[in-house]
Scaffold this motif. Structure first.
Motif, mmCIF file in Angstrom:
data_model
loop_
_atom_site.group_PDB
_atom_site.id
_atom_site.type_symbol
_atom_site.label_atom_id
_atom_site.label_comp_id
_atom_site.label_asym_id
_atom_site.label_seq_id
_atom_site.Cartn_x
_atom_site.Cartn_y
_atom_site.Cartn_z
ATOM 1 N N CYS A 98 0.844 -1.197 0.000
ATOM 2 C CA CYS A 98 0.000 0.000 0.000
ATOM 3 C C CYS A 98 0.880 1.248 0.000
ATOM 4 N N LYS A 99 1.400 1.599 -1.149
ATOM 5 C CA LYS A 99 2.259 2.776 -1.264
ATOM 6 C C LYS A 99 1.592 3.795 -2.176
ATOM 7 N N SER A 100 1.597 5.015 -1.739
ATOM 8 C CA SER A 100 0.964 6.080 -2.498
ATOM 9 C C SER A 100 1.826 6.477 -3.689
ATOM 10 N N LEU A 101 1.173 7.054 -4.705
ATOM 11 C CA LEU A 101 1.920 7.535 -5.868
ATOM 12 C C LEU A 101 2.795 8.724 -5.514
ATOM 13 N N ASN A 102 2.317 9.550 -4.591
ATOM 14 C CA ASN A 102 3.094 10.703 -4.155
ATOM 15 C C ASN A 102 3.935 10.326 -2.942
ATOM 16 N N SER A 103 5.042 11.017 -2.775
ATOM 17 C CA SER A 103 5.876 10.801 -1.590
ATOM 18 C C SER A 103 5.202 11.461 -0.404
ATOM 19 N N GLN A 104 4.685 10.655 0.498
ATOM 20 C CA GLN A 104 3.961 11.178 1.636
ATOM 21 C C GLN A 104 4.342 10.392 2.885
ATOM 22 N N THR A 105 4.140 10.996 3.995
ATOM 23 C CA THR A 105 4.374 10.360 5.290
ATOM 24 C C THR A 105 3.160 10.612 6.168
ATOM 25 N N ALA A 106 3.008 9.780 7.171
ATOM 26 C CA ALA A 106 1.891 9.905 8.108
ATOM 27 C C ALA A 106 2.445 9.942 9.518
ATOM 28 N N SER A 107 1.687 10.511 10.422
ATOM 29 C CA SER A 107 2.119 10.644 11.809
ATOM 30 C C SER A 107 0.915 10.482 12.729
ATOM 31 N N ILE A 108 1.198 10.153 13.971
ATOM 32 C CA ILE A 108 0.178 10.025 15.009
ATOM 33 C C ILE A 108 0.108 11.351 15.765
ATOM 34 N N GLU A 109 -1.050 11.985 15.733
ATOM 35 C CA GLU A 109 -1.211 13.293 16.355
ATOM 36 C C GLU A 109 -2.494 13.319 17.183
ATOM 37 N N HIS A 110 -2.614 14.384 17.988
ATOM 38 C CA HIS A 110 -3.795 14.620 18.834
ATOM 39 C C HIS A 110 -4.096 13.396 19.709
ATOM 40 N N VAL A 111 -3.076 12.899 20.381
ATOM 41 C CA VAL A 111 -3.241 11.732 21.244
ATOM 42 C C VAL A 111 -3.847 12.178 22.575
ATOM 43 N N GLU A 112 -4.913 11.522 22.975
ATOM 44 C CA GLU A 112 -5.584 11.842 24.236
ATOM 45 C C GLU A 112 -5.945 10.553 24.948
ATOM 46 N N LEU A 113 -5.659 10.506 26.233
ATOM 47 C CA LEU A 113 -6.035 9.369 27.070
ATOM 48 C C LEU A 113 -7.439 9.623 27.594
ATOM 49 N N GLU A 114 -8.411 8.913 27.054
ATOM 50 C CA GLU A 114 -9.810 9.170 27.390
ATOM 51 C C GLU A 114 -10.139 8.695 28.794
ATOM 52 N N ARG A 115 -9.866 7.437 29.074
ATOM 53 C CA ARG A 115 -10.199 6.906 30.409
ATOM 54 C C ARG A 115 -9.409 5.630 30.651
ATOM 55 N N ILE A 116 -9.293 5.281 31.928
ATOM 56 C CA ILE A 116 -8.628 4.053 32.370
ATOM 57 C C ILE A 116 -9.569 3.326 33.310
ATOM 58 N N LEU A 117 -9.760 2.063 33.084
ATOM 59 C CA LEU A 117 -10.558 1.237 33.974
ATOM 60 C C LEU A 117 -9.700 0.098 34.507
#
Length: 683
Positions: free
Chosen positions: A202-221
């Motif tokens: 699964c490689k895009s035709l354009n040179s692109q990168t992805a990142s993990i952003e807006h990480v939030e810890l919603e809850r812990i049980l």
């Protein structure tokens, strides 16, 4: 007519006697009476021998050996000596190869590595030695890696013999999980609906990168272990080794549903959402890399009634059906978590739904058992549960994050993802900072050093650190042979990314970009319930299967898929899988033997042993008197003698050409060795 006269039957004393073969025996035959009499042991002598064991009998037969009454098995070793500080490991060196570095140089280089491991300042003198020996160390590392690779493939059965007990335990744990799946899902027939490309395709035709952003810890049980100092105790591992099956074979409960339906509807108003537990995310990212990883999981694609968006929810994958490195570590990790969950073994913090945190105070509950003094003694098996084991204190955290893709000439697009994962521990009770991850990695070659982490382990640690926004992770390395701790390793995002790049040529931004393209393709699939499956037959594809009422020839039944094979390690042992030794990790073996990682032992007198084969001097031809040219012969030019300067110049040219040829041979040998090492490292 008279009857025929009876045949002569001989003397009656010889009738009904055994064949002559009975009497035709050698003297050494055990059925011979004289042999038996001469070799008979006097009962009085035998009775004296049985009073006490003679010192000459150093070993025992497994047939006549005493058995452990709790397990009815013969102990593997007659004794275990834990009184000394040594671990009993020795570097496998039958050819007696030695290092090019002397003892002082190896000690200085090892102190540099230990300082880097402990995040301490490095001594300047040691660092000077480290830089001066860089070329020798790099050349020797290649030879040592090849030496260890040949050692593992030559002694594979001996190295992985302790794995048998872990395979047996995992097989029982697998059966418990399969029973739950059989109850939860009906026995429907599935057929392949379509094929999706694997993430590597699964490689895009354009040179692109992805990142993990807006990480939030919603809850812990659930409860999170309070762990101020991360260190696995040696005493706990010895106890766990005996009771491994008892603590790893437990009925597991389904994790709590943290993402509510109301929250899904609110998120679907803005766009598509993906529910990806950590295990499911790892299956997408690393499927096909190793034989002992999960290969199937359910995927639910549901359209929102209030909008045109979809909710794509991945279920936890089925347990792996082949045993290997990762299943062994899974069994040990589960057993250790259950062991520390027992009362009095650890402290816990309780995270409430509103973000409140409080320490759990354990109240001792002692019950005096009723003792019947007249009862008959009956030994109880080690793995038998004499009392109900309290369920392990577990926790589940819900994390929301965005997968954002950045390409050339395109707007930034993102996917909203929700992931569930456990929190291993809290490092400090004051600031409540969670530890990003805690791995228990089994060292398969403890005599050779610490192995590099597999690609699955590195990506898993990177994701946990990223999603929990933690600065530090931890890895406890334990010997497969006797469960002895080898070293405690700290993990950071930078170090994990560097190892992925150096060992597996993997870039996390590029890998996340492939995940982004895969999720875009999955969005085009019509809604329904699917089974996402990886098959080694189609190495570059994921098979998307759906249920069918009819059973065509190419279909398979779900229950048959889960129960047709029992987990084993045969495929793992027959394939050419190999984890090289890390050249930067100093474990218990190196500190005890004063041995630099990926180096041969240093010679005691300090001299390097990297010797070249001395060239055998050829005998010089005997000097002959110059022959005279006969008279009348065709005219030949008289032989001119060289001057001393010409002779020296000729010798200099020969010497120069000889060095060039030797240098070319060395370069060709080094290139061939590098190609061989690249093949080993690419396994």
């Amino acid at each position: 007519m008279d009857k025929d006269p009876p045949l002569h039957q001989g003397n009656a004393i010889f009738r009904n006697q055994p064949s002559y073969k009975v009497f035709n025996k050698s003297f050494e035959n055990v059925n011979d009476a004289l042999y038996t009499f001469l070799n008979e042991v006097d009962p009085e002598v035998l009775r004296q021998e049985l009073r006490e064991t003679a010192d000459v009998f150093k070993s025992f037969s497994r047939i006549t050996a005493l058995r452990d009454p709790r397990t009815e098995e013969v102990p593997g070793s007659p004794h275990c000596d834990h009184s000394g500080p040594g671990s009993g490991y020795s570097f496998p060196n039958p050819q007696e190869l030695y290092s090019e570095l002397n003892l002082k140089q190896q000690a200085a280089c090892m102190r540099v590595l230990l300082s880097w491991q402990r995040s301490e300042p490095v001594d300047e003198e040691d660092f000077v030695v480290w830089q001066a020996t860089e070329k020798k160390r790099c050349n020797e590392q290649q030879r040592v890696q090849k030496h260890i690779h040949d050692h593992e493939h030559g002694h594979r059965e001996v190295i992985y013999a302790p794995m048998k007990s872990l395979v047996a335990v995992y097989r029982k744990w697998y059966e418990l999980n399969v029973k739950k799946l059989l109850k939860a899902y009906p026995n429907e027939s599935y057929v392949t609906f379509s094929g999706l490309p694997q993430l590597s395709q699964c490689k895009s035709l354009n040179s692109q990168t992805a990142s993990i952003e807006h990480v939030e810890l919603e809850r812990i049980l659930g409860r999170v272990r309070l762990w101020p100092e991360v260190e696995v105790r040696q005493k706990a591992l010895r106890t766990l080794r005996v009771r491994l099956e008892r603590y790893s074979i437990r009925e597991t409960y389904e994790p709590a549903k943290l993402l509510r339906d109301e929250e899904k509807e609110l998120e679907l108003e803005a766009g598509n959402i993906f529910v990806l537990p950590l295990d499911s995310l790892l299956m997408l990212l690393t499927s096909g890399s190793y034989i002992d990883l999960p290969t199937e999981m359910f995927v639910s694609l549901k359209a929102s009634p209030n909008s045109n968006h979809k909710c794509m929810e991945f279920q936890s994958p089925f347990p792996a059906r082949n045993c290997g490195w990762h299943t062994n570590s899974l069994v040990l990790k589960r057993a250790y978590e259950a062991f520390v969950s027992q009362p009095g073994e650890a402290k816990w913090l309780d995270f409430g739904p509103n973000g409140s945190v409080k320490e759990v105070l354990e109240k001792p509950t002692y019950k005096m058992p009723s003792i019947n003094l007249q009862m008959e003694y009956k030994p109880q098996a080690i793995d038998q549960q004499s009392f109900d084991i309290v369920d392990g204190s577990t926790n589940t955290a819900l994390v929301s994050w965005s997968l954002r893709c950045k390409g050339e000439g395109e707007q930034n697009k993102e996917f909203q993802v929700f992931s569930t994962l456990p929190i291993p521990a809290v490092r400090d009770s004051k600031d409540k900072k969670p530890l990003g991850c805690h791995f228990i990695k089994l060292e398969n070659k403890p005599d050779c050093g610490c192995e590099i982490m597999s690609k699955y382990e590195l990506i898993s640690a990177w994701l946990q650190l990223k999603l929990l926004q933690a600065e530090m992770g931890h890895c406890t390395r334990i010997s497969l042979r006797d469960f002895e701790p080898m070293m405690e390793e700290k993990l950071t995002l930078i170090s994990l990314e560097q190892q992925l790049h150096d060992y597996y040529n993997t870039s996390m931004p590029q890998l996340l970009s492939n995940l982004y393209e895969f999720l875009k393709l999955l969005d085009t699939v019509p809604g329904g319930e699917y089974l996402l499956r990886y098959s080694p037959k189609y190495k570059d594809k994921f098979l998307l299967c759906n249920a069918t009422k009819e059973a065509p020839a190419q279909s398979f039944q779900l229950h048959q898929l889960l129960t047709e094979t029992s987990p084993s390690d045969q495929i793992f042992l027959t394939q050419s899988s190999y984890l090289p030794i890390s050249p930067t990790l100093c474990g218990r073996l190196h500190t005890e033997l004063q041995l630099l990682p990926c180096a041969f032992p240093a010679k005691a007198d300090g001299k390097a042993i990297h010797r070249r084969n001395a060239a055998i001097a050829k005998p010089e031809p005997a000097a002959r008197a110059p022959g005279r040219r006969p008279r009348g012969a065709p005219g030949r030019r008289p032989v001119k003698k060289w001057t001393e300067a010409q002779t020296q110049d000729f010798r200099r040219k020969c010497k120069y050409e000889q060095k060039n040829r030797a240098r070319a041979r060395k370069k060709a040998a080094a290139n061939a060795e590098k190609v061989q090492l690249d093949k080993i490292m690419s396994l």
